[in-house]
Design a protein around this motif. Structure first.
Motif, PDB file in Angstrom:
ATOM      1  N   ILE A 147       0.907  -1.276  -0.161  1.00  0.00           N
ATOM      2  CA  ILE A 147      -0.014  -0.046   0.004  1.00  0.00           C
ATOM      3  C   ILE A 147       0.848   1.280  -0.085  1.00  0.00           C
ATOM      4  O   ILE A 147       0.684   2.253  -0.783  1.00  0.00           O
ATOM      5  CB  ILE A 147      -0.992   0.193   1.281  1.00  0.00           C
ATOM      6  CG1 ILE A 147      -2.091  -1.242   1.262  1.00  0.00           C
ATOM      7  CG2 ILE A 147      -1.723   1.257   1.228  1.00  0.00           C
ATOM      8  CD1 ILE A 147      -2.869  -1.130   2.268  1.00  0.00           C
ATOM      9  N   GLY A 148       1.920   1.236   0.782  1.00  0.00           N
ATOM     10  CA  GLY A 148       2.737   2.355   0.942  1.00  0.00           C
ATOM     11  C   GLY A 148       3.441   2.664  -0.337  1.00  0.00           C
ATOM     12  O   GLY A 148       3.511   3.842  -0.938  1.00  0.00           O
ATOM     13  N   ILE A 149       4.182   1.652  -1.004  1.00  0.00           N
ATOM     14  CA  ILE A 149       5.115   1.642  -2.119  1.00  0.00           C
ATOM     15  C   ILE A 149       4.163   2.156  -3.278  1.00  0.00           C
ATOM     16  O   ILE A 149       4.467   3.213  -4.211  1.00  0.00           O
ATOM     17  CB  ILE A 149       5.661   0.540  -2.585  1.00  0.00           C
ATOM     18  CG1 ILE A 149       6.813   0.495  -1.441  1.00  0.00           C
ATOM     19  CG2 ILE A 149       6.362   0.781  -3.787  1.00  0.00           C
ATOM     20  CD1 ILE A 149       7.560  -0.933  -1.386  1.00  0.00           C
ATOM     21  N   LEU A 150       2.994   1.814  -3.559  1.00  0.00           N
ATOM     22  CA  LEU A 150       2.018   2.132  -4.618  1.00  0.00           C
ATOM     23  C   LEU A 150       1.309   3.257  -4.483  1.00  0.00           C
ATOM     24  O   LEU A 150       0.694   3.766  -5.487  1.00  0.00           O
ATOM     25  CB  LEU A 150       1.163   0.991  -4.832  1.00  0.00           C
ATOM     26  CG  LEU A 150       1.436  -0.434  -5.227  1.00  0.00           C
ATOM     27  CD1 LEU A 150       0.293  -1.255  -5.465  1.00  0.00           C
ATOM     28  CD2 LEU A 150       2.128  -0.396  -6.502  1.00  0.00           C
ATOM     29  N   ASN A 151       1.314   4.012  -3.092  1.00  0.00           N
ATOM     30  CA  ASN A 151       0.722   5.270  -3.067  1.00  0.00           C
ATOM     31  C   ASN A 151       1.887   6.458  -3.070  1.00  0.00           C
ATOM     32  O   ASN A 151       1.550   7.477  -2.779  1.00  0.00           O
ATOM     33  CB  ASN A 151      -0.181   5.304  -1.975  1.00  0.00           C
ATOM     34  CG  ASN A 151      -1.412   4.521  -1.942  1.00  0.00           C
ATOM     35  OD1 ASN A 151      -1.968   4.485  -3.277  1.00  0.00           O
ATOM     36  ND2 ASN A 151      -1.643   3.963  -1.160  1.00  0.00           N
ATOM     37  N   TRP A 152       3.065   6.188  -3.419  1.00  0.00           N
ATOM     38  CA  TRP A 152       4.187   6.894  -3.308  1.00  0.00           C
ATOM     39  C   TRP A 152       3.823   8.290  -4.352  1.00  0.00           C
ATOM     40  O   TRP A 152       4.384   9.496  -4.092  1.00  0.00           O
ATOM     41  CB  TRP A 152       5.481   6.562  -3.329  1.00  0.00           C
ATOM     42  CG  TRP A 152       5.941   6.173  -4.714  1.00  0.00           C
ATOM     43  CD1 TRP A 152       6.022   4.948  -5.300  1.00  0.00           C
ATOM     44  CD2 TRP A 152       6.496   6.687  -5.739  1.00  0.00           C
ATOM     45  NE1 TRP A 152       6.341   4.733  -6.474  1.00  0.00           N
ATOM     46  CE2 TRP A 152       6.909   6.200  -6.825  1.00  0.00           C
ATOM     47  CE3 TRP A 152       6.901   8.435  -5.795  1.00  0.00           C
ATOM     48  CZ2 TRP A 152       7.377   6.477  -7.942  1.00  0.00           C
ATOM     49  CZ3 TRP A 152       7.463   8.948  -6.813  1.00  0.00           C
ATOM     50  CH2 TRP A 152       7.661   8.071  -7.905  1.00  0.00           C
ATOM     51  N   PRO A 153       3.281   7.783  -5.755  1.00  0.00           N
ATOM     52  CA  PRO A 153       3.250   8.851  -6.484  1.00  0.00           C
ATOM     53  C   PRO A 153       2.515  10.200  -6.093  1.00  0.00           C
ATOM     54  O   PRO A 153       3.112  11.344  -6.522  1.00  0.00           O
ATOM     55  CB  PRO A 153       2.678   8.195  -7.808  1.00  0.00           C
ATOM     56  CG  PRO A 153       3.144   6.839  -7.484  1.00  0.00           C
ATOM     57  CD  PRO A 153       3.060   6.821  -6.038  1.00  0.00           C
TER      58      PRO A 153
END
Length: 282
Positions: A147-153
């Motif tokens: 969840i964290g990595i996919l929401n960084w943009p």
């Protein structure tokens, strides 16, 4: 200190935000303290109480295998809130430095980072998470990272746009003119003046991460039983009998999730308005 006192003064004017913050704090204290204080075991089975309605023995009743719903709601709340906060921390840890670098240095590195962000945003996050969960499993640490990595943009682009705006200010140009080093300009001038909008959106990102976890758990791809989360407790409502006749199994967790998300969003609105009173809704 003056700036902090002004922030607190503006935040306190947002009554719903203050009330919501108190509720969220009480929830966090509750999910930390109550399991130990009341000796709650979310996986303990009462063999004489299957699908039992709320009563003196079980405050919120039991589920189909005799587990106490109150214990599971408290334990599940701790997991859901933990995932929301830590997944947001991962997003910031990845997106903040990348957005900062892209906005400051520009050129090829800016193009690379921004196109990478576009690629991440072009795929449905839920679909990607489901694919990765199928490959790597669905433990709590993996869900937090995904969840964290996919929401960084979203974090990266927010910081990037703010850095571009601050970078063109006269006081930054003056530091370039007197030969101040990139590191000092980046971390002592640009970052402090670019990060305020991020603080204003953190609460919304926490609530979004909690919703994502709950959706994954509801679909059976998130937190796996017997470990409880609000999402996999609500999953019991996929059974028509539970949905219509055993409301106590899923409604408490559903209400807790809704109340928590609404309160976190109100806190986010309060922070946004306090950081920039001009943005306050009429």
């Amino acid at each position: 200190m003056k700036r902090n006192s002004e922030f607190i003064r503006h935040f306190r004017k947002h009554k719903l935000a203050v009330i919501s913050l108190v509720i969220v704090i009480l929830e966090i204290i509750g999910v930390i303290v109550l399991p130990a204080a009341l000796n709650l075991d979310p996986n303990s089975i009462d063999g004489a109480a299957f699908n039992q309605a709320p009563g003196t023995a079980h405050l919120l009743g039991t589920d189909e295998v005799g587990r106490d719903i109150f214990s599971r709601v408290i334990s599940g709340g701790g997991i859901s809130i933990l995932i929301g906060f830590l997944a947001t921390a991962v997003s910031v840890a990845v997106g903040l430095p990348l957005g900062l670098i892209a906005g400051y240095y520009k050129g090829k590195i800016e193009t690379l980072i921004m196109r990478l962000a576009d690629i991440f945003m072009s795929f449905p996050a839920m679909v990607l998470i489901l694919v990765f969960v199928a490959v790597f499993g669905s433990s709590v640490p993996i869900i937090i990272l995904l969840i964290g990595i996919l929401n960084w943009p979203a974090v990266g682009k927010l910081i990037y746009s703010n850095v571009l705006s601050v970078r063109s200010k006269e006081y930054v140009e003056a530091e370039y003119a007197i030969g101040t080093g990139d590191r000092k300009i980046l971390f002592e001038t640009i970052l402090p003046n670019s990060i305020a909008p991020l603080w204003a959106t953190l609460a919304f990102r926490i609530s979004n991460a909690m919703i994502t976890e709950s959706a994954l758990s509801f679909l059976g791809a998130g937190v796996q039983p017997p470990q409880a989360s609000w999402g996999n407790i609500i999953q019991a409502a996929t059974s028509l009998i539970v949905l219509t006749k055993r409301w106590w199994i899923w409604i408490p967790a559903g209400l807790c999730l809704v109340v928590t998300i609404v309160c976190i969003n109100f806190v986010g609105e309060g922070i946004r308005d306090a950081l920039d009173p001009k943005m306050k809704r009429l």
